[in-house]
Design a protein around this motif. Structure first.
Motif, PDB file in Angstrom:
ATOM      1  N   ASN A  25       0.808  -1.222   0.000  1.00  0.00           N
ATOM      2  CA  ASN A  25       0.000   0.000   0.000  1.00  0.00           C
ATOM      3  C   ASN A  25       0.846   1.280   0.000  1.00  0.00           C
ATOM      4  O   ASN A  25       0.314   2.374   0.183  1.00  0.00           O
ATOM      5  N   GLN A  26       2.153   1.125  -0.230  1.00  0.00           N
ATOM      6  CA  GLN A  26       3.038   2.283  -0.338  1.00  0.00           C
ATOM      7  C   GLN A  26       3.764   2.298  -1.687  1.00  0.00           C
ATOM      8  O   GLN A  26       4.741   3.023  -1.863  1.00  0.00           O
ATOM      9  N   GLU A  27       3.266   1.545  -2.665  1.00  0.00           N
ATOM     10  CA  GLU A  27       3.984   1.337  -3.923  1.00  0.00           C
ATOM     11  C   GLU A  27       3.742   2.470  -4.916  1.00  0.00           C
ATOM     12  O   GLU A  27       3.390   2.258  -6.071  1.00  0.00           O
ATOM     13  N   LEU A  77       8.969  -6.580   0.772  1.00  0.00           N
ATOM     14  CA  LEU A  77       8.937  -7.021   2.160  1.00  0.00           C
ATOM     15  C   LEU A  77       9.847  -6.185   3.045  1.00  0.00           C
ATOM     16  O   LEU A  77      10.837  -5.609   2.578  1.00  0.00           O
ATOM     17  N   SER A  78       9.541  -6.176   4.324  1.00  0.00           N
ATOM     18  CA  SER A  78      10.353  -5.455   5.303  1.00  0.00           C
ATOM     19  C   SER A  78      11.534  -6.335   5.720  1.00  0.00           C
ATOM     20  O   SER A  78      11.566  -6.904   6.809  1.00  0.00           O
ATOM     21  N   PRO A 131      -1.479  -4.279  -5.901  1.00  0.00           N
ATOM     22  CA  PRO A 131      -0.716  -3.856  -4.729  1.00  0.00           C
ATOM     23  C   PRO A 131      -0.920  -4.830  -3.563  1.00  0.00           C
ATOM     24  O   PRO A 131      -1.817  -5.685  -3.590  1.00  0.00           O
ATOM     25  N   ALA A 132      -0.087  -4.696  -2.567  1.00  0.00           N
ATOM     26  CA  ALA A 132      -0.351  -5.224  -1.219  1.00  0.00           C
ATOM     27  C   ALA A 132      -0.721  -6.693  -1.151  1.00  0.00           C
ATOM     28  O   ALA A 132      -1.672  -7.063  -0.482  1.00  0.00           O
ATOM     29  N   GLU A 133       0.082  -7.544  -1.806  1.00  0.00           N
ATOM     30  CA  GLU A 133      -0.160  -8.982  -1.660  1.00  0.00           C
ATOM     31  C   GLU A 133       0.331  -9.497  -0.313  1.00  0.00           C
ATOM     32  O   GLU A 133      -0.233 -10.428   0.245  1.00  0.00           O
ATOM     33  N   GLU A 134       1.380  -8.868   0.207  1.00  0.00           N
ATOM     34  CA  GLU A 134       2.010  -9.349   1.443  1.00  0.00           C
ATOM     35  C   GLU A 134       1.214  -8.923   2.679  1.00  0.00           C
ATOM     36  O   GLU A 134       1.672  -8.168   3.527  1.00  0.00           O
ATOM     37  N   GLY A 136      -1.506  -7.117   2.832  1.00  0.00           N
ATOM     38  CA  GLY A 136      -2.062  -5.771   2.796  1.00  0.00           C
ATOM     39  C   GLY A 136      -3.429  -5.669   2.166  1.00  0.00           C
ATOM     40  O   GLY A 136      -3.864  -4.587   1.786  1.00  0.00           O
ATOM     41  N   ASN A 137      -4.123  -6.802   2.000  1.00  0.00           N
ATOM     42  CA  ASN A 137      -5.497  -6.794   1.509  1.00  0.00           C
ATOM     43  C   ASN A 137      -5.601  -6.345   0.059  1.00  0.00           C
ATOM     44  O   ASN A 137      -6.619  -5.818  -0.378  1.00  0.00           O
TER      45      ASN A 137
END
Length: 387
Positions: A25-27, A77-78, A131-134, A136-137
């Motif tokens: 969600n920050q892409e 990923l973080s 977006p947000a597969e990891e 992040g819904n």
């Protein structure tokens, strides 16, 4: 043989995305660059209410033809990268350790190939940069937007560290697990470590829960089922001489059967409450299902395998993974198949040393494009073969 002109272009794009990973969600920078590449190629970008990610469309001359979707994910990923990549992450603490940079670059390559034969398409192909597969819904955001409401079939890809570069793997049925996350909070009474009899110490209860939880899969689940229960986060106390008032346990449960997932969670809750309350503690248990199992349509997984072989690619059965994948949410509404491509990484997915071999990019792009074209033609020529 790889398409050498396409391969060179894709390697350049891949390097750009690998250097600039962004979290779920920050892409924003990633999305902007994807948009720039697609617009330069003259590809239509749909107006979809997504904060990050985008959906493009290639439409043929038949206005009422079938619609197929091709999906990639775009988030990172973080994780701090320690790979041997010649172009490592430039964003500290963030890396593409799951190959999403490879996925989106492959889909960009498919877009270039499809654009060349757009006028001959007997329908439309939607290119989904999710977006947000990891966690992040992201898939749910796309589904809620309504952009896939007219799609008859959907195809997605993922990198595989288990296979040599360029090997295609696909199988029918469950290939990725249903995933749930649990949280256990034990409330006790803190105090001086020298005076435990005046306290309600949550740490012994936490230790017993951790130990006993390992028997749930081995002693309450059929040996013919597959399940994983992992406690991954433990937090209690701040110093050596104080008994803390609380202890926190978090972790994950994974199965190939969503119903079984909930059964394991119920067993864990009973166990945690029994141990905690027997020791005088208050127990809070919370649980959520992050995604259901990725379940490949048998006919479409066979179609992927046949299409790959027709292109001259090597095809092997997929190795089922306890890793979760929100492509499963699309499959609940749309017949679909999820396949993997070997990237020859020395380390597994989500490892700081994961490295995807860019040599397989043109193979992935060619197969994605071929799936879109072949699916449209199959449905247009034989409507009864549309699922």
């Amino acid at each position: 043989m790889p398409n050498r002109d396409l391969q060179g272009i894709l390697e350049s794009h891949f390097e750009w995305f690998h250097r600039r990973p962004e979290l779920s969600n920050q892409e924003h920078e990633t999305t902007a660059h994807i948009r720039e590449i697609l617009e330069a190629a003259g590809i239509e970008i749909l107006d979809v209410p997504l904060k990050t990610g985008l959906v493009a469309r290639l439409k043929g001359s038949i206005s009422e033809g079938p619609v197929v979707a091709l999906r990639s994910d775009i988030d990172a990923l973080s994780i701090t990268e320690v790979s041997q990549s010649p172009y490592p992450s430039e964003h500290p603490g963030v890396m593409h350790a799951c190959g999403h940079d490879f996925h989106l670059t492959s889909l960009l390559g498919a877009a270039v190939l499809l654009q060349k034969e757009r006028d001959t398409l007997p329908g439309a192909i939607k290119l989904l940069f999710q977006p947000a597969e990891e966690g992040g819904n992201g898939a749910q955001q796309v589904l809620d937007s309504g952009v896939l409401d007219d799609v008859q079939e959907i195809y997605g890809l993922h990198t595989s560290a288990e296979h040599e570069s360029g090997i295609i793997a696909v199988s029918p049925g469950a290939v990725n697990a249903a995933v749930g996350a649990f949280r256990i909070l034990l409330h006790g009474k803190g105090g001086h470590a020298a005076l435990p009899h005046f306290c309600l110490d949550p740490i012994p209860a936490a230790a017993q829960i951790i130990s006993a939880a390992q028997t749930i899969v081995s002693r309450t689940i059929s040996p013919f089922d597959q399940a994983v229960l992992s406690i991954t986060h433990i937090e209690a106390g701040t110093t050596w001489n104080v008994i803390p008032p609380e202890a926190l346990l978090e972790g994950t449960i994974r199965t190939f059967n969503t119903e079984r997932l909930s059964e394991v969670s119920e067993q864990l809750e009973k166990l945690a409450r029994g141990i905690g309350e027997n020791m005088g503690l208050k127990v809070e248990y919370s649980w959520q299902i992050n995604t259901v199992a990725t379940n490949n349509d048998p006919l479409l997984s066979g179609f992927v395998a046949d299409t790959a072989r027709n292109l001259g690619f090597t095809v092997v059965p997929a190795v089922p993974s306890m890793g979760g994948e929100d492509f499963a949410l699309y499959q609940q509404r749309i017949p679909g198949a999820f396949w993997t491509i070997g990237v020859g990484s020395p380390q597994a997915l989500h490892h700081p040393g994961f490295t995807a071999d860019p040599a397989a990019l043109s193979t992935a792009a060619e197969l994605m494009a071929a799936l879109g074209v072949a699916a449209l033609r199959r449905m247009a020529d034989n409507p009864e073969r549309a699922l």
